[in-house]
Enzyme design. Structure first.
Site, PDB file in Angstrom:
ATOM      1  N   GLY A 150       7.961 -11.347  -7.932  1.00  0.00           N
ATOM      2  CA  GLY A 150       8.142 -12.541  -7.512  1.00  0.00           C
ATOM      3  C   GLY A 150       6.844 -13.303  -6.911  1.00  0.00           C
ATOM      4  N   ASN A 151       5.881 -12.400  -6.387  1.00  0.00           N
ATOM      5  CA  ASN A 151       4.492 -12.825  -6.265  1.00  0.00           C
ATOM      6  C   ASN A 151       3.802 -13.760  -7.186  1.00  0.00           C
ATOM      7  OD1 ASN A 151       4.823 -12.281  -3.084  1.00  0.00           O
ATOM      8  ND2 ASN A 151       4.506 -10.111  -3.686  1.00  0.00           N
ATOM      9  N   LYS A 205      11.887  -5.373   3.948  1.00  0.00           N
ATOM     10  CA  LYS A 205      11.443  -6.185   2.583  1.00  0.00           C
ATOM     11  C   LYS A 205      10.625  -7.121   3.005  1.00  0.00           C
ATOM     12  CE  LYS A 205      11.416  -6.932  -1.712  1.00  0.00           C
ATOM     13  NZ  LYS A 205      10.564  -6.392  -2.801  1.00  0.00           N
ATOM     14  N   LYS A 231      13.855  -5.533  -6.268  1.00  0.00           N
ATOM     15  CA  LYS A 231      14.035  -6.008  -7.568  1.00  0.00           C
ATOM     16  C   LYS A 231      13.805  -4.498  -8.484  1.00  0.00           C
ATOM     17  CE  LYS A 231      10.055  -7.004  -9.904  1.00  0.00           C
ATOM     18  NZ  LYS A 231       9.070  -6.247  -9.000  1.00  0.00           N
ATOM     19  N   LYS A 258       8.199   1.024  -7.000  1.00  0.00           N
ATOM     20  CA  LYS A 258       8.013   0.891  -8.486  1.00  0.00           C
ATOM     21  C   LYS A 258       8.266   2.167  -9.154  1.00  0.00           C
ATOM     22  CE  LYS A 258       5.706  -3.309  -8.490  1.00  0.00           C
ATOM     23  NZ  LYS A 258       5.948  -3.834  -7.114  1.00  0.00           N
TER      24      LYS A 258
END
Length: 309
Positions: free
Chosen positions: A10-11, A125, A209, A271
């Site tokens: 998203g960044n 988050k 995500k 991740k």
């Protein structure tokens, strides 16, 4: 033909609608090779900055009597639609430019979480924009939000991040893929919902995500999970004189590095953990972590970190 789930950060999508639209055009160009090669592709994306912006804007409008208050799950759904629209349009335009006939569909996705998840007691988050310490203290005092320092880049609001347990729209996503459509799903990790006696109910949180993407990839029996981030490789001793890039990483090696504390909890660790959840026990699967700009080279085996069981 491979089945591939691609997770976008998203960044990397910008801080405004105009900036985001420009960036996702570049994103579409980077993804097109993977799609035109005949792969079945599902694209997920983060929404940390966007959902935070929407939440703050709605909060401000409500406090000033301009609109009704909007709960956080609704803000998450808005971010899915807003980002999905930009991705969908840019991919459609790029496919048309390449003379490829393919439908692109965005699925607003709900993801079930456990209401007893300890994450609800410990917000971690990051969402929204970066603030100075003084700005963060002011917003925290005004709105009661929790802020933490984020990787040396400033302070960001943090919200609960429970683990995903079930993807509500999974059957619909499967049907779209089998029909040959390019699917955007699980945006922002999905809108977090809990199962109650009266049905599904949204809860104020943001699911990571990458974890949702790993769950989606597993449920789809995907061949590859690709996580696109700001760097070409995963590193150990990151930003130190002894920094080392990792090109090939087994589950056992990754777990050892986790024990050593090599991966930042709010950055690379989720991740890595998402990739491990996808490949562990499945020697036929592969996960790749690399940059968006390096995707073609990563698919050719020239770049990126490959994770396998």
């Amino acid at each position: 033909m491979a089945k591939v789930v691609v997770a976008l950060g998203g960044n990397a999508l910008g801080k405004s609608p105009a900036e985001q639209l420009n960036l996702v055009k570049q994103t579409a160009e980077s993804l097109i090779g993977l799609i035109t090669a005949g792969n079945q592709v599902v694209i997920s994306h983060g929404n940390g900055p966007q959902v935070g912006q929407i939440n703050l804007g709605m909060d401000y409008a409500a406090q000033n009597g301009k609109t009704a208050a909007f709960p956080f799950p609704e803000c998450g759904a808005m971010s899915q639609g807003y980002i999905g629209y930009h991705l969908q349009q840019s991919l459609q335009n790029e496919l048309h430019h390449q003379m490829v006939k393919k439908n692109v569909v965005t699925t607003i996705t709900q993801v079930v979480v456990d209401p007893a998840d300890q994450a609800f007691e410990h917000p971690t988050k990051p969402v929204g924009d970066f603030y100075t310490k003084e700005q963060a203290d002011q917003v925290a005092a005004e709105k009661g939000y929790t802020f933490v320092e984020d990787a040396g880049r400033g302070y960001r609001q943090v919200v609960p991040s429970p683990l995903p347990t079930r993807i509500v729209e999974l059957d619909s996503i499967k049907a779209l893929i089998e029909h040959g459509d390019l699917v955007i799903a699980g945006g922002g990790g999905g809108v977090p919902v809990v199962e109650t006696a009266s049905g599904l109910q949204g809860v104020p949180a943001v699911i990571d995500k990458d974890r949702s993407s790993a769950l989606l990839a597993d449920n789809l029996a995907a061949d590859k999970l690709i996580i696109l981030t700001a760097v070409d490789y995963v590193y150990v001793n990151y930003n130190q004189p002894t920094e080392k890039k990792l090109t090939d990483l087994s589950v056992a090696e990754a777990q050892e590095y986790i024990v050593q504390g090599q991966f930042a909890p709010g950055s690379m660790l989720p991740k890595i953990e998402a990739c491990l959840a996808f490949v562990a026990g499945h020697p036929e699967r592969e996960a790749i972590i690399t940059s968006l700009s390096g995707l073609d080279d990563a698919l050719a085996g020239k770049l990126g970190t490959r994770i396998h069981s």
